[in-house]
Scaffold this motif. Structure first.
Motif, PDB file in Angstrom:
ATOM      1  N   TYR A  10       6.726   3.555 -26.473  1.00 47.20           N
ATOM      2  CA  TYR A  10       6.835   2.143 -26.098  1.00 47.20           C
ATOM      3  C   TYR A  10       6.921   1.929 -24.589  1.00 47.20           C
ATOM      4  O   TYR A  10       7.415   2.757 -23.853  1.00 47.20           O
ATOM      5  CB  TYR A  10       8.049   1.509 -26.779  1.00 47.20           C
ATOM      6  N   ARG A  11       6.436   0.811 -24.188  1.00 46.85           N
ATOM      7  CA  ARG A  11       6.528   0.302 -22.814  1.00 46.85           C
ATOM      8  C   ARG A  11       5.655  -0.945 -22.759  1.00 46.85           C
ATOM      9  O   ARG A  11       4.935  -1.266 -23.685  1.00 46.85           O
ATOM     10  CB  ARG A  11       6.030   1.347 -21.807  1.00 46.85           C
ATOM     11  N   THR A  87       7.746  -2.842 -25.595  1.00 44.86           N
ATOM     12  CA  THR A  87       9.156  -2.569 -25.378  1.00 44.86           C
ATOM     13  C   THR A  87      10.048  -3.369 -26.322  1.00 44.86           C
ATOM     14  O   THR A  87      11.069  -2.897 -26.792  1.00 44.86           O
ATOM     15  CB  THR A  87       9.511  -2.873 -23.908  1.00 44.86           C
ATOM     16  N   GLU A 110      10.315   6.314 -24.715  1.00 45.97           N
ATOM     17  CA  GLU A 110       9.896   5.413 -23.646  1.00 45.97           C
ATOM     18  C   GLU A 110       8.806   6.078 -22.826  1.00 45.97           C
ATOM     19  O   GLU A 110       8.926   7.244 -22.432  1.00 45.97           O
ATOM     20  CB  GLU A 110      11.078   5.048 -22.751  1.00 45.97           C
TER      21      GLU A 110
END
Length: 137
Positions: A10-11, A87, A110
């Motif tokens: 995720y980001r 995110t 992340e």
């Protein structure tokens, strides 16, 4: 006992999630080479790896894409889903709801970023995700 697993990279948008997951696809299946200029292209692939079938889906920036990733994972009857996601917001909610539905936890990773070291970080993080997959099989 449910053996399905989810790994979420995720980001926010434009942080290299797609490139990292395309490199992961290469690590998991040496026959799926990705030319450097194509690292940013989104894909959904299933790969036999060890005794497991793994779905790697590089899409994940909106809810529609994430729902399609889940459909692909189910249609291909995979054991592990590795997907990109944002995110927070709709995509993480969809993924959390799906994990509850199939009674599994999500391994949240992340996406590391650095403009100067982008290629090295993408390669390193793809290897890290590969190592996590190895612990799951």
């Amino acid at each position: 006992m449910n053996m399905k697993k989810i790994i979420a990279l995720y980001r926010s948008a434009e942080t290299g999630k797609t490139s990292t997951l395309n490199l992961l696809i290469e690590l998991l299946d040496k026959n799926k080479k990705v030319e450097e200029e194509r690292l940013i292209e989104d894909r959904r692939v299933s790969i036999s790896y060890g005794s497991k079938k793994i779905a790697v889906t590089t899409w994940g920036d909106n809810g529609f894409e994430l729902k399609e990733n889940i459909k692909f994972f189910e249609k291909e009857n995979c054991d592990i889903l590795v997907t990109a996601t944002r995110t927070r917001g709709e995509t993480t909610e969809i993924l959390n709801d799906y994990a509850k539905e199939i009674d599994t936890d999500i391994i949240w990773i992340e996406k590391n970023i650095s403009a100067k070291l982008e290629e090295l970080i993408n390669q390193s993080q793809a290897k890290d995700i590969n190592a996590i997959i190895d612990t799951l099989i």
